[in-house]
Design a protein around this motif. Structure first.
Motif, mmCIF file in Angstrom:
data_model
loop_
_atom_site.group_PDB
_atom_site.id
_atom_site.type_symbol
_atom_site.label_atom_id
_atom_site.label_comp_id
_atom_site.label_asym_id
_atom_site.label_seq_id
_atom_site.Cartn_x
_atom_site.Cartn_y
_atom_site.Cartn_z
ATOM 1 N N THR A 344 -2.267 -5.369 -1.213
ATOM 2 C CA THR A 344 -3.696 -5.470 -1.521
ATOM 3 C C THR A 344 -4.117 -6.691 -2.300
ATOM 4 O OG1 THR A 344 -3.496 -4.165 -3.509
ATOM 5 C CG2 THR A 344 -4.173 -3.000 -1.686
ATOM 6 N N GLU A 345 -3.101 -7.664 -2.679
ATOM 7 C CA GLU A 345 -3.254 -8.675 -3.728
ATOM 8 C C GLU A 345 -2.734 -9.865 -3.032
ATOM 9 O OE1 GLU A 345 -2.002 -8.139 -7.558
ATOM 10 O OE2 GLU A 345 -3.178 -6.435 -7.856
ATOM 11 N N LYS A 346 -1.538 -9.940 -2.458
ATOM 12 C CA LYS A 346 -1.002 -11.317 -2.032
ATOM 13 C C LYS A 346 -1.521 -11.624 -0.525
ATOM 14 C CE LYS A 346 3.293 -11.183 -4.600
ATOM 15 N NZ LYS A 346 3.079 -9.925 -5.573
#
Length: 357
Positions: A344-346
């Motif tokens: 969900t971030e990178k």
């Protein structure tokens, strides 16, 4: 020379190592013998006669029978109406077998087709099965299969563990040049030293063999892998999933087909062919995906033809595609944002590349 998978050899041995055991089975629709008998159809009579017990059947991404056509679509298990067997999903609420799934299992048998690329999630389903079985002291058998794009060529970057995801949990090159059984042995040596692992190795297969060199029929391992030609381009083609380019999902030839509404196919093909990349030719095309990116929109791009598979370098080729698309499309080209494969971030391109550079 005839080629025999681990399943072929176990079937020829009348499944003797499984007799008297309560087994868990991890498989999908492509888990067939060279004469196209599915593993469940071979084991079910033995289950019904009491020679062995199929305690649970678990399936990977796209479902036990490959029914989820699009990418990153979860599914949940149920009782199979034909066989009466308990079916559990390893691509839904859980990606690692739970202790409850493994209750009563004496031996976990894993037979999943791999296609030679680190991104392919069946590798990481196998890894999580090994981890779960190590925790419960359950032996694991991996029934090996040939690498359909050969096992002497290696490409791309080795995964940086800081970029681990479900398209790469542990360090492997992009095009890894291994079989699933060899990867399992590597994971036992480096990650799961207490996993009781047995690999039923392939016989009659040379490492330089591609699927078209052997007598094993191609069975689609997942819905968007229709041919061995798709598997050949996939080590590079999957990088397009990290962009706003269509990688051809929603067409009949994904990953060989790519493009976008903002591209001009002839100009792109001309520029790419001038590069004289090894073993490949780019043909300008128009296409209209039926689902996924740019669904129902007219796209222009290229079809990737590979007249010389052994010279072809898919990772190099698709990096060159990205470079040229970015040059021609400017700000219309973009890297897709997360989420992607439970990250969900990178950025998706970073976890696909296995690094941030």
């Amino acid at each position: 020379m005839a080629t025999f998978s681990g399943l072929d050899l176990l079937a020829l041995d009348s499944f003797r190592p499984l007799l008297g055991k309560k087994i868990g089975l991890v498989c999908n629709q492509a888990t067939v013998t060279k004469d196209l008998y599915h593993v469940l159809d071979l084991l079910l009579p033995m289950h019904k006669s009491g020679q062995l017990t199929i305690q649970i059947v678990m399936g990977p991404q796209h479902g036990l029978f490959g029914h989820t056509q699009d990418n990153m679509i979860e599914w949940e298990g149920a009782t199979d109406p034909r066989t009466g067997l308990r079916i559990a999903s390893l691509y839904g609420q859980h990606r690692k077998p739970t202790p409850e799934m493994l209750d009563g299992v004496d031996l976990l048998v894993v037979d999943l087709p791999d296609i030679g690329s680190r991104y392919y999630t069946f590798i990481w389903t196998t890894a999580l099965c090994m981890q779960a079985c190590q925790e419960k002291s359950i032996p694991v058998w991996v029934l090996d299969r040939p690498n359909p794009i050969g096992a002497i060529q290696f490409e791309g970057t080795v995964l940086d563990p800081a970029y681990a995801s479900f398209v790469g949990l542990y360090p492997l090159p992009t095009r890894h040049g291994m079989t699933l059984g060899e990867i399992a042995a590597y994971l036992r040596a480096t990650q799961f030293p207490k996993c009781d692992l047995t690999v039923k190795e392939v016989e009659g297969w040379a490492r330089s063999d591609y699927n078209f060199d052997i007598d094993t029929p191609w069975v689609m391992p997942s819905p968007n892998m229709p041919t061995v030609d798709t598997a050949l381009v996939y080590p590079g083609g999957c990088l397009l999933e990290g962009t706003n380019l269509s990688e051809g999902r929603g067409t009949t030839r994904p990953f060989e087909t790519f493009g976008a509404p903002f591209l001009r196919g002839h100009a792109l093909a001309d520029a790419l062919n001038i590069l004289d990349l090894p073993g490949v030719y780019f043909r300008p095309i128009q296409f209209q995906p039926t689902f996924q990116k740019h669904a129902e929109q007219l796209c222009e791009g290229c079809f990737v033809h590979v007249p010389d598979p052994r010279a072809f370098e898919p990772v190099l080729t698709y990096v060159a595609i990205l470079q040229e698309v970015r040059r021609q499309a400017g700000d219309k080209f973009a890297w897709n944002p997360p989420p992607y494969e439970y990250e969900t971030e990178k950025l998706p391109i970073d976890i696909l590349a296995g690094n941030g550079w």
